[in-house]
Design an enzyme around this catalytic site. Structure first.
Site, mmCIF file in Angstrom:
data_model
loop_
_atom_site.group_PDB
_atom_site.id
_atom_site.type_symbol
_atom_site.label_atom_id
_atom_site.label_comp_id
_atom_site.label_asym_id
_atom_site.label_seq_id
_atom_site.Cartn_x
_atom_site.Cartn_y
_atom_site.Cartn_z
ATOM 1 C CB SER A 539 -2.689 2.448 -3.496
ATOM 2 O OG SER A 539 -3.288 3.683 -3.235
ATOM 3 C CG ASP A 624 -1.185 5.259 3.626
ATOM 4 O OD1 ASP A 624 -1.421 6.341 3.054
ATOM 5 O OD2 ASP A 624 -1.163 4.172 3.038
ATOM 6 C CG HIS A 659 0.029 5.634 0.076
ATOM 7 N ND1 HIS A 659 -1.064 4.897 0.465
ATOM 8 C CD2 HIS A 659 0.015 5.632 -1.281
ATOM 9 C CE1 HIS A 659 -1.718 4.478 -0.614
ATOM 10 N NE2 HIS A 659 -1.074 4.898 -1.683
#
Length: 688
Positions: A539, A624, A659
């Site tokens: 991320s 995501d 995610h």
């Protein structure tokens, strides 16, 4: 070279973007498909998956070995420590090969009369991805509300169950943030509705059981899209809260839980830059506030005077080197979580002014206040873990500080904590700042002579601190001679609020410099071999990986880059993308020229160049909602186009997840096994 081992080559369709008199050409902009249905895009992603599989095929046995090792350390039949909430004790149990748990409650701590609330394995049947989010029992203990996500996009559906009959209610609330809070009438709930384009929660609705969602009443809408929205209830359950938080500003609205048809009122005037946490207990509000206190101070104030800072009574003053991180209120005491020099401690206070500290002896560790729903309790639940100590739950006597170990995570196999050692270093960065570093290794395999492989992990954003915690999966690397490192770089709050502020917006470069400088120092100090250094991040930590690869690619043999935020400038210029507007206080708003220049200077996608890059594994999830799949997809395509080396570049997309990656307690281990096998396979002598 066989066709299967020829990497996919993406077509180039120039897309010109211009702002502030500056043009950028993005040849891979076409890869964005908000609906995730474009055949050309999906075909390319599948081709990348096939290529990744072909490249890793020689190491498939190693992957399988690593997976079985990690899975083999997990206790198949396990349960959480029972927690009392109201009349009942609650626990979660997992068993056998099942991916998910079962939630139970009972009238005693021994759980000998337990009844099943939810079997998540049954709920997850038929779904490739399943996440159970909030669980909320009504105040009278008769009804259960829970929320679920079945595609990884974090769009939750709330359902209701009658705990007396076991029957599901007809009520079903869709497109929510997942949180649900009961009013004290046991028939009214509040929830946050999502914007399906930006995926931001921005509206609070009131729902009365037995009525259709179409009749729900909008009770609050946030117009400023820089704010995240959440719900909660006061410690004494007398008030319901709407929490609003931008990166640098907090806001709270309040409603009497006995009057659900009433109107939410703002407790404090919203003030840009004022961050605070608030709770109510009895006749007072208690606040952790950064008003005149960068690292926060604690105040209390009578209910009707909360909006007058002149009436605030200071309980704990601000200190330059101590960050106040949390507050938990009990009838007899309150517990403050503090952090000094990167280390967490708890300070137990009574309401008369006496206090004592509660800490642990490890050189580096994580500890946190656990789930303590009963304010009348004379014990506080504390969770604890270190790089060598599995996750543990302690019950601590609030009066004496006596700690009782209630449960420690079992690690199957031949794991012995004494076989491993951890260290905390402070490494001087290029500008003189000292960066905390946590290190763990297996004693018998570690030689401080510059021969060990080393994996360095980092994140460094949003003030989020990655504390040193135990990971049973990491043992598979440590037992092969790896040194594992967490670099607590700027952008976190490891050393207080200034550590965060000096790693964001115009100062973001500090995060990347810290990470690179830590790597160089660890090689110089012979913790790792210069030709066996690996790095990993996800991320915002994926942005870190991309920036580090551009700055110092020669340092790393291999990089793991997961759900990476690598196309920062384009994303931050697009307010239709989830989270963009919330992120302005973190990265800057590139509609402003200075912020544009700052982000442009480090955005990994924009700074790729014709040069050698490390061996790289990139992963993402098609669904995501935080970092869209097209960011890593575009980055990989451009990296393939520009890199001048013959190093491996593989890209794997989980076509079913978001995610957080795969759901379930075993499925996610396949992703870890892939990265570990990728790293190990790059070493001169492969493990296995």
């Amino acid at each position: 070279m066989t066709k299967a081992l020829t990497p996919p080559v993406a077509k180039k369709v120039p897309h010109v973007m211009e702002i502030h008199g500056h043009q950028r050409t993005d040849n891979y902009y076409w890869m964005r498909d908000d609906k995730r249905q474009n055949d050309e895009v999906l075909t390319h992603l599948k081709a990348e998956n096939d290529y990744c599989e072909a490249v890793m095929k020689p190491h498939i046995d190693l992957q399988a070995t690593l997976f079985e090792e990690m899975k083999g350390r997990i206790v198949k039949d396990d349960s959480s420590v029972p927690v009392k909430d109201g009349l009942y004790w609650y626990t979660n149990e997992v068993s056998g090969e099942e991916e998910y748990g079962r939630h139970y409650r009972a009238l005693n701590e021994a759980m000998d009369d337990k009844t099943l609330l939810l079997d998540v394995n049954e709920l997850a049947k038929g779904f490739e991805f399943y996440e159970l989010a909030d669980l909320a029992v009504s105040p009278d203990d008769n009804l259960l509300a829970y929320s679920e996500d079945t595609d990884g996009r974090r769009i939750y559906t709330i359902k209701f169950k009658d705990l007396n009959t076991g029957q599901m209610l007809e009520d079903c609330l869709v497109e929510t943030e997942g949180e649900v809070v009961w009013a004290n009438d046991n028939r009214t709930v509040f929830y946050v509705r999502k914007d399906l384009q930006t995926l931001l929660g921005f509206q609070v609705y009131r729902h009365v059981l037995g009525t259709p969602q179409s009749e729900d009443v909008l009770v609050y809408e946030e117009q400023d899209r820089q704010y995240y929205m959440g719900l909660g209830k006061s410690r004494d359950e007398s008030q319901i809260y709407i929490y609003l938080s931008a990166t640098e500003t907090s806001d709270v609205l309040c409603l009497d839980a006995e009057q659900p048809m009433g109107e939410f009122k703002r407790l404090l005037a919203r003030q840009e830059g004022h961050e605070y946490g608030l709770d109510k207990f009895g006749e007072y509000y208690y606040l952790l506030t950064n008003s005149d206190a960068k690292n926060f101070r604690m105040v209390r104030v009578e209910l009707d005077a909360v909006n007058d800072p002149g009436q605030w009574e200071e309980v704990i003053a601000h200190r330059e080197n101590v960050l106040l991180e949390g507050l938990e209120l009990f009838d007899s005491h309150f517990v403050i979580t503090e952090r000094e020099m990167g280390q967490i401690r708890f300070v137990i206070h009574d309401y008369a002014g006496a206090s004592y500290q509660l800490g642990f002896d490890d050189e580096c560790y994580y500890a946190g206040v656990g789930y303590n729903p009963e304010p009348s309790s004379t014990f506080v639940s504390i969770t604890y873990s270190s790089l060598t100590t599995p996750s543990s739950v302690y019950s601590c006597d609030l009066t004496t500080g006596q700690k009782t170990l209630k449960k420690q995570m079992k690690v199957l196999g031949d794991f012995k904590p004494q076989d491993y050692a951890s260290e905390r270093l402070h490494i001087t960065a290029r500008d003189g700042e000292k960066v905390p570093v946590s290190i763990v290794y297996r004693k018998s395999l570690f030689k401080k002579d510059g021969t060990n492989p080393l994996l360095q992990y980092g994140y460094g954003a949003y003030g989020y601190t990655v504390d040193p915690t135990f990971s049973s999966s990491t043992l598979s690397l440590l037992d092969r001679g790896f040194v594992y490192v967490i670099a607590h770089i700027r952008g976190s709050e490891m050393l207080g609020r200034h550590w965060y502020e000096s790693g964001k917006k115009a100062h973001k470069e500090n995060s990347f410099n810290d990470f690179v400088d830590v790597t160089r120092a660890l090689v110089e100090q012979q913790y790792g071999a210069p030709d066996k250094i690996f790095a990993s991040g996800g991320s915002a930590g994926g942005l870190l990986m991309g920036a580090v690869m551009n700055q110092a690619p020669e340092l790393y043999l291999g990089i793991g880059c997961h759900v990476p935020f690598v196309d920062a400038l384009t994303t931050m210029l697009d307010e239709s993308i989830p989270l963009t507007t919330n992120e302005y206080d973190e990265w800057g708003n590139p509609n402003n020229f200075a912020d544009y220049q700052s982000i442009l200077s480090y955005s990994p996608y924009d700074n790729l160049a014709m040069k050698d890059y490390p061996n790289t594994l990139v992963t993402t999830g098609l669904h995501d909602s935080q970092v869209p799949y097209w960011e890593p997809m575009k980055w990989v395509a451009k990296l393939r186009e520009l890199k001048t080396d013959n190093n491996i570049l593989v890209f794997k997309t989980d076509l079913d997840s978001g995610h957080g990656g795969a759901s379930g307690r075993f499925k996610s281990l396949h992703e870890k096994a892939l990265e570990m096998a990728f790293f190990i396979s790059l070493l001169p002598k492969q493990g296995g």
